[in-house]
Design a protein around this motif. Structure first.
Motif, short mmCIF file in Angstrom:
data_model
loop_
_atom_site.label_atom_id
_atom_site.label_comp_id
_atom_site.label_asym_id
_atom_site.label_seq_id
_atom_site.Cartn_x
_atom_site.Cartn_y
_atom_site.Cartn_z
N TYR A 1 -75.35 62.27 55.30
CA TYR A 1 -76.25 61.23 54.79
C TYR A 1 -77.44 61.95 54.17
O TYR A 1 -78.20 62.63 54.87
CB TYR A 1 -76.70 60.30 55.93
N VAL B 1 -67.12 68.65 52.37
CA VAL B 1 -67.14 67.53 51.43
C VAL B 1 -66.30 67.98 50.24
O VAL B 1 -66.45 69.11 49.77
CB VAL B 1 -68.59 67.20 51.00
N ARG C 1 -66.11 66.97 57.08
CA ARG C 1 -65.75 67.17 58.48
C ARG C 1 -66.65 66.31 59.37
O ARG C 1 -66.21 65.76 60.37
CB ARG C 1 -65.89 68.66 58.80
N PRO D 1 -69.78 63.20 58.54
CA PRO D 1 -70.42 62.49 57.43
C PRO D 1 -71.77 63.14 57.11
O PRO D 1 -72.47 63.61 58.01
CB PRO D 1 -70.62 61.08 57.96
N GLN E 1 -74.21 59.10 50.47
CA GLN E 1 -73.35 59.38 51.63
C GLN E 1 -72.11 60.11 51.14
O GLN E 1 -71.53 59.76 50.12
CB GLN E 1 -72.96 58.07 52.31
N TYR E 2 -71.72 61.15 51.90
CA TYR E 2 -70.54 61.95 51.57
C TYR E 2 -69.69 62.10 52.82
O TYR E 2 -70.22 62.20 53.93
CB TYR E 2 -70.96 63.34 51.08
N GLN E 3 -68.38 62.12 52.62
CA GLN E 3 -67.49 62.27 53.77
C GLN E 3 -66.89 63.66 53.78
O GLN E 3 -66.25 64.08 52.83
CB GLN E 3 -66.37 61.21 53.73
N SER F 1 -76.39 58.37 64.15
CA SER F 1 -74.99 58.46 63.76
C SER F 1 -74.36 59.76 64.26
O SER F 1 -75.02 60.62 64.83
CB SER F 1 -74.87 58.41 62.24
N GLY G 1 -73.17 61.95 62.27
CA GLY G 1 -73.13 62.81 61.10
C GLY G 1 -74.33 63.73 61.01
O GLY G 1 -75.10 63.91 61.95
#
Length: 165
Positions: A81, A57, A77, A79, A73-75, A105, A107
């Motif tokens: 949550y 992130v 490599r 995601p 939520q962070y993006q 998901s 993530g």
């Protein structure tokens, strides 16, 4: 090392708790549910900040506890949550957050205050953080399946190599 718990580490500072989370994030390459429990100030958000670093992130994206927003939520490599159940009054409110969608998901889903409700969801890596003193924490790791056991064993091996005694 045995293929069953208990697994635990101790950290000597918030920086070490973040470093432990970062190593976990480095090792995660598939969807994962992480249940975090422990008293207020035990280091749940600190560990999640490290996890976000390990998931790549961006550093300029502040990882904070979603106490009031309930989910951030962070993006990276994968995601990330990040849920916080502290302010929920009933487990039914999880569905208002569309919680089950995040569980399915691709993530990493982190749930702070996982022990707040007796949420019965199979699986997930449970981490219990315990305050030992002002700086030191004990982190117990409870994997739910063989894949998570392998992940925990890799994590603890890397931790033993990288942490200065």
């Amino acid at each position: 090392m045995s293929t069953s718990g208990p697994y635990a580490v101790e950290t000597d500072s918030p920086e070490q708790t973040r470093a432990f989370g970062r190593l976990l994030g480095d090792l995660v390459h598939a969807p994962l549910l992480i249940w975090l429990s422990g008293e207020l100030g035990a280091g749940k958000t600190c560990l999640t900040q490290g996890l976000a670093q390990g998931l790549d992130v961006p550093a300029e994206e502040a990882v904070t506890s979603p106490s009031y927003t309930l989910m951030n939520q962070y993006q990276g490599r994968l995601p990330l949550y990040h849920f916080d159940l502290y302010r929920l009054s009933s487990p039914d409110q999880l569905e208002d957050l569309d919680f089950s969608t995040y569980l399915e998901s691709e993530g990493v889903t982190v749930v702070e205050w996982a022990d707040r409700f007796a949420v019965q969801i199979e699986g997930g890596l449970a981490l219990r953080l315990q305050v030992l003193d002002d700086q030191r924490r004990r982190i117990e790791l409870h994997p739910a399946d063989p894949h998570q056991t392998s992940l925990v064993e890799q994590l603890l091996a890397r931790w033993a190599e990288e942490v200065i005694p």
